[in-house]
Scaffold this active site. Structure first.
Site, PDB file in Angstrom:
ATOM      1  N   GLU A 169      -0.991 -10.062 -36.628  1.00 43.20           N
ATOM      2  CA  GLU A 169       0.244 -10.729 -37.071  1.00 43.20           C
ATOM      3  C   GLU A 169       0.221 -12.262 -36.991  1.00 43.20           C
ATOM      4  O   GLU A 169       0.966 -12.874 -36.229  1.00 43.20           O
ATOM      5  CB  GLU A 169       1.434 -10.208 -36.256  1.00 43.20           C
ATOM      6  CG  GLU A 169       1.670  -8.723 -36.394  1.00 43.20           C
ATOM      7  CD  GLU A 169       2.794  -8.205 -35.498  1.00 43.20           C
ATOM      8  OE1 GLU A 169       3.608  -9.004 -35.021  1.00 43.20           O
ATOM      9  OE2 GLU A 169       2.844  -6.983 -35.271  1.00 43.20           O
ATOM     10  N   GLU A 277       0.081   1.679 -37.966  1.00 44.50           N
ATOM     11  CA  GLU A 277       1.244   1.906 -37.089  1.00 44.50           C
ATOM     12  C   GLU A 277       2.342   2.662 -37.854  1.00 44.50           C
ATOM     13  O   GLU A 277       3.507   2.355 -37.788  1.00 44.50           O
ATOM     14  CB  GLU A 277       1.781   0.573 -36.552  1.00 44.50           C
ATOM     15  CG  GLU A 277       0.748  -0.276 -35.845  1.00 44.50           C
ATOM     16  CD  GLU A 277       1.305  -1.553 -35.247  1.00 44.50           C
ATOM     17  OE1 GLU A 277       2.536  -1.672 -35.124  1.00 44.50           O
ATOM     18  OE2 GLU A 277       0.517  -2.449 -34.886  1.00 44.50           O
TER      19      GLU A 277
HETATM   20  O1  G3I Z   1       5.389  -0.266 -18.439  1.00 41.88           O
HETATM   21  C1  G3I Z   1       6.186  -1.408 -18.105  1.00 41.88           C
HETATM   22  C2  G3I Z   1       7.109  -1.055 -16.957  1.00 41.88           C
HETATM   23  O2  G3I Z   1       6.318  -0.795 -15.808  1.00 41.88           O
HETATM   24  C3  G3I Z   1       8.046  -2.218 -16.723  1.00 41.88           C
HETATM   25  O3  G3I Z   1       8.949  -1.865 -15.706  1.00 41.88           O
HETATM   26  C4  G3I Z   1       8.776  -2.536 -18.022  1.00 41.88           C
HETATM   27  C5  G3I Z   1       9.743  -3.685 -17.870  1.00 41.88           C
HETATM   28  O4  G3I Z   1       9.002  -4.889 -17.797  1.00 41.88           O
HETATM   29  O5  G3I Z   1       7.837  -2.904 -19.044  1.00 41.88           O
HETATM   30  C6  G3I Z   1       6.987  -1.811 -19.326  1.00 41.88           C
HETATM   31  O6  G3I Z   1       6.068  -2.225 -20.308  1.00 41.88           O
HETATM   32  C7  G3I Z   1       6.652  -2.320 -21.619  1.00 41.88           C
HETATM   33  C8  G3I Z   1       5.771  -1.499 -22.547  1.00 41.88           C
HETATM   34  O7  G3I Z   1       6.203  -1.648 -23.902  1.00 41.88           O
HETATM   35  C9  G3I Z   1       5.793  -0.028 -22.190  1.00 41.88           C
HETATM   36  O8  G3I Z   1       7.079   0.469 -22.417  1.00 41.88           O
HETATM   37  C10 G3I Z   1       6.613  -3.766 -22.031  1.00 41.88           C
HETATM   38  O9  G3I Z   1       7.540  -4.480 -21.236  1.00 41.88           O
HETATM   39  C11 G3I Z   1       7.032  -3.871 -23.502  1.00 41.88           C
HETATM   40  O10 G3I Z   1       6.863  -5.208 -23.943  1.00 41.88           O
HETATM   41  C12 G3I Z   1       6.101  -2.992 -24.338  1.00 41.88           C
HETATM   42  O11 G3I Z   1       6.580  -3.059 -25.683  1.00 41.88           O
HETATM   43  C13 G3I Z   1       5.584  -2.756 -26.669  1.00 41.88           C
HETATM   44  C14 G3I Z   1       5.537  -3.953 -27.637  1.00 41.88           C
HETATM   45  O12 G3I Z   1       4.647  -3.657 -28.735  1.00 41.88           O
HETATM   46  C15 G3I Z   1       5.019  -5.190 -26.933  1.00 41.88           C
HETATM   47  O13 G3I Z   1       3.729  -4.938 -26.434  1.00 41.88           O
HETATM   48  C16 G3I Z   1       6.039  -1.510 -27.413  1.00 41.88           C
HETATM   49  O14 G3I Z   1       5.916  -0.380 -26.535  1.00 41.88           O
HETATM   50  C17 G3I Z   1       5.151  -1.292 -28.639  1.00 41.88           C
HETATM   51  O15 G3I Z   1       5.644  -0.215 -29.422  1.00 41.88           O
HETATM   52  C18 G3I Z   1       5.109  -2.546 -29.512  1.00 41.88           C
HETATM   53  O16 G3I Z   1       4.171  -2.294 -30.536  1.00 41.88           O
HETATM   54  C19 G3I Z   1       4.038  -3.342 -31.528  1.00 41.88           C
HETATM   55  C20 G3I Z   1       2.571  -3.460 -31.888  1.00 41.88           C
HETATM   56  O17 G3I Z   1       1.810  -3.759 -30.746  1.00 41.88           O
HETATM   57  C21 G3I Z   1       2.378  -4.512 -32.976  1.00 41.88           C
HETATM   58  N1  G3I Z   1       3.186  -4.168 -34.167  1.00 41.88           N
HETATM   59  C22 G3I Z   1       4.623  -4.033 -33.861  1.00 41.88           C
HETATM   60  C23 G3I Z   1       4.820  -2.946 -32.797  1.00 41.88           C
HETATM   61  C24 G3I Z   1       6.278  -2.734 -32.515  1.00 41.88           C
HETATM   62  O18 G3I Z   1       6.826  -3.885 -31.944  1.00 41.88           O
END
Ligand code: G3I
Length: 365
Positions: A169, A277
């Site tokens: 991205e 995705e």
């Molecule tokens: O696992 C931790 C947990 O221990 C903690 O308490 C909590 C609060 O901080 O965070 C948890 O981790 C989160 C993780 O998802 C698992 O749920 C992260 O904060 C959160 O940022 C993460 O979000 C992911 C996001 O990308 C950012 O990495 C989403 O699951 C994921 O679906 C999303 O995927 C993105 C692709 O990488 C790129 N394309 C878009 C897509 C959707 O946004």
């Protein structure tokens, strides 16, 4: 003794069973309130068994550990996994020293279960940790540290992670460089920096397939042109790139002709193409009173089928994988990012295969 005919009549009245047959003649049952998916007794071929390319899913290791039905659905239906967040910089390099626990768990799970791993993602503006961003590195120092990171991560999983989203991205809608606050202010030539990141990944694992990944690629001609220009520049400079990913976060309303025109244009690069995705929104108006009816479920199934048939038009040597961004509507990122009433994936919240699954299957050659 109640007449048997009455019993059947009552049974049929109780459930509004809408049966439709996919191409392979299997029957899809959608019942009453919510589509509960296919009759569990109907023998439905697993996607991974029919596909001539990898069928992937974005997964969370903690869910694989904690939800047996989730793990079962992954093992029975998919041949590749992508870490939804465990292999991102924010997770591995959350503090100045690496934390390998989460990515190692996921890679080991894949190895133990004969699944391929697609590495997502080495460089993403959205995943640089704060401590790193706050260091105020100049371009030389920034790149030197990123080079070590890429070599350490790709090197650690050499031979175990067969492909990587090296960069994710970098373009905004329309194709301008994204106005993010990490790389653009530091580098006069961000594209050159990205090209060298591909070089660092290649040096760390010469056999890994290296991808650029973005969203809306087949429906945004400006972004697609920018990507193609970057690919041409990489090739002219000798930077390695093997494939392009379009995330395919689309909906039942996404214009199919636009999608096909863009997909054909993307395929003209001759690179591997990854639908990376995939999820298909149905609640397109984000309505809090949305009802996922039989008709909506069938529209979604038709959309999945259309996209898979489009992917199948690729020459075999450009087919890489179709990856859904999640396994079940129970855990989709869209219930937070879009609307709680969203049902974008192939399995419903009870892990029944939806009409969408049969639509996907019907699209496979
Ligand atoms: O696992 C931790 C947990 O221990 C903690 O308490 C909590 C609060 O901080 O965070 C948890 O981790 C989160 C993780 O998802 C698992 O749920 C992260 O904060 C959160 O940022 C993460 O979000 C992911 C996001 O990308 C950012 O990495 C989403 O699951 C994921 O679906 C999303 O995927 C993105 C692709 O990488 C790129 N394309 C878009 C897509 C959707 O946004």
């Amino acid at each position: 003794m109640i007449d048997k005919k009455i019993i059947w009549g009552v049974l049929l009245l109780c459930t509004m069973i809408f049966a439709s047959c996919s191409n392979d003649g299997k029957v899809v049952f959608i019942q009453g309130e919510e589509p509960v998916g296919i009759d569990p007794n109907a023998p439905i071929q697993p996607l991974k068994d029919k596909a001539k390319f990898k069928i992937g899913a974005a997964v969370k290791f903690t869910t694989l550990q904690g939800d047996a039905k989730y793990k079962d659905a992954v093992l029975k239906n998919f041949s590749q996994i992508t870490a939804e967040f465990e292999m991102k910089m924010a997770t591995i390099w959350g503090s100045t020293s690496y934390n390998w626990t989460a990515p190692d768990n996921l890679v080991n799970f894949a190895k133990d279960n004969n699944l391929e791993v697609h590495g997502h993602t080495l460089i993403w503006y959205n995943s640089f940790p704060d401590w790193f961003k706050n260091q105020q590195n100049d371009s030389v120092a920034f790149e030197a540290k990123v080079k070590v990171y890429i070599k350490d991560v790709v090197g650690r999983y050499k031979g175990k992670v067969k492909s990587w989203d090296v960069v994710n991205e970098v373009f905004a809608d329309g194709g301008a460089l994204r106005d993010e606050t990490v790389i653009k202010p530091i580098f006069k030539d961000p594209i050159g920096f990205y090209g060298r990141c591909f070089q660092y990944a290649r040096e760390a694992d010469p056999d890994a397939k290296l991808f650029y990944n973005d969203y809306s690629v087949v429906i945004d001609a400006g972004k697609r042109a920018a990507i193609k220009k970057m690919v041409a520049r990489f090739k002219a400079k000798g930077y390695p790139i093997d494939g392009l990913g379009d995330q395919f976060h689309y909906s039942v309303n996404t214009n199919r002709q636009v999608m096909t025109t863009g997909f054909t244009d993307l395929a003209s690069t001759g690179l591997l193409i990854h639908i990376s995705e995939l999820d298909i929104k149905v609640n397109v108006n984000k309505s809090d009173s949305y009802f996922f009816s039989d008709e909506e479920a069938q529209k979604q199934a038709d959309t999945y089928k259309y996209i898979v048939e489009m992917y199948e038009t690729l020459p075999q040597n450009q087919k890489f994988a179709i990856t859904t961004w999640g396994v079940t509507d129970k855990y989709t990122w869209l219930t937070e990012a879009w609307n709680p009433k969203e049902y974008p994936l192939l399995f419903d919240i009870d892990y029944s295969k939806k009409a969408a699954y049969v639509g996907f299957l019907a699209g496979l050659k």
